[in-house]
Write an enzyme that holds these catalytic residues in place. Structure first.
Site, mmCIF file in Angstrom:
data_model
loop_
_atom_site.group_PDB
_atom_site.id
_atom_site.type_symbol
_atom_site.label_atom_id
_atom_site.label_comp_id
_atom_site.label_asym_id
_atom_site.label_seq_id
_atom_site.Cartn_x
_atom_site.Cartn_y
_atom_site.Cartn_z
ATOM 1 N N CYS A 1 0.982 -1.327 -0.165
ATOM 2 C CA CYS A 1 0.170 0.213 0.083
ATOM 3 C C CYS A 1 0.859 0.950 -0.076
ATOM 4 C CB CYS A 1 -0.644 0.000 1.141
ATOM 5 S SG CYS A 1 -1.897 1.321 1.162
ATOM 6 N N ASP B 1 -0.009 -6.302 -0.105
ATOM 7 C CA ASP B 1 -1.099 -6.462 -1.426
ATOM 8 C C ASP B 1 -0.689 -7.467 -1.942
ATOM 9 O OD1 ASP B 1 -2.388 -3.838 -0.491
ATOM 10 O OD2 ASP B 1 -1.430 -2.961 -1.432
#
Length: 274
Positions: A183, A190
């Site tokens: 992120c 992620d």
């Protein structure tokens, strides 16, 4: 406006009070131009596409106060001036939890109105009852998975120079489940799977896998990673190109950006990790 200043207002990465009644002001836009300009994307985009979101934690009260639950499907066009920041999206959906609405259709229409205002272009919303989804199979990407290669990896910082092609041209579909980025704001990981369908110089599969793994320490939003991959591959001389990633969910939401210059978005259900 500098990128940092444009992102300082976001609730992402900050302590946030959860709303206890419907509140469209929770939604926060992020201008797509912030990350498009550095990778050479101007107003005239070389692709079409859509950000396909799935919301698994959606609930509100009906007119009698009885909780309703739904799975939501949201389609945000890639041509929209703004992407929707994910934590603000979660807070917005949570604001429905203790608010009363007469019909499912009204809730769906309300979400379309609010999300369209945030994105700056019409957003499509479909709310489904759980009975509509029971028995759905888990999907996988078409084409060849490139993950099972006996290669050594040493680059975990974004490195497009790892990409390589062979002399002849081909058309093929490849995918990998080893995409991981972080992120932009919180550094949280992620996790995603990525599908690449192209016509052009044949991609060296070992080089492609090493390139995808090089995103492992890269900080960028999901949508921006997909557009970066698209631009890097297009620079190799691809005549046709699709890049589609499906990320694991966080906060009850998954994000699945699709970009292509020749085909519509794939219609598919969630994948094994979603």
């Amino acid at each position: 406006m500098p990128k940092k200043d444009a992102l300082d207002h976001l609730s992402l990465g900050q302590h946030t009070d959860y709303p206890n009644e419907y509140d469209p002001k929770q939604l926060q836009p992020v201008p797509r131009s912030l990350n498009r300009e550095p990778i050479g994307l101007k107003d005239k985009l070389p692709f079409s596409g859509v950000d396909l979101w799935t919301g698994y934690e959606i609930s509100w009260l009906n007119a009698n106060g009885l909780p309703q639950v739904a799975v939501g499907y949201f389609a945000v066009p890639a041509e929209s001036p703004n992407l929707i920041e994910s934590k603000s999206f979660k807070l917005y959906l949570n604001s429905f939890n203790d608010s009363r609405f007469d019909t499912w259709e009204y809730v769906q229409q309300l979400m379309e109105t609010d999300l369209s205002a945030c994105a700056g272009t019409p957003v499509k919303v479909k709310l489904k009852q759980l009975s509509e989804l029971e028995g759905e199979s888990v999907a996988t990407f078409p084409g060849h998975c490139i993950d099972d290669q006996n290669i050594s990896i040493s680059h975990y910082d974004y490195q497009p120079s790892l990409l390589a092609t062979e002399q002849h041209e081909t058309e093929e579909a490849l995918h990998s489940h080893l995409l991981k980025s972080n992120c932009l704001i919180t550094n949280q990981p992620d996790w995603g799977s990525v599908y690449i369908h192209y016509q052009g110089p044949k991609l060296d599969r070992a080089a492609l896998l090493a390139y995808l793994v090089s995103f492992r320490r890269h900080n960028e939003f999901h949508e921006q990673c997909v557009e970066r991959i698209y631009q890097d591959l297009k620079a190799l001389g691809m005549k046709k190109l699709t890049v589609y990633a499906r990320y694991t969910r966080r906060g009850g939401l998954d994000i699945n950006p699709f970009r292509s210059d020749f085909e519509p978005a794939l219609q598919m259900q969630r994948m094994a990790r979603q």
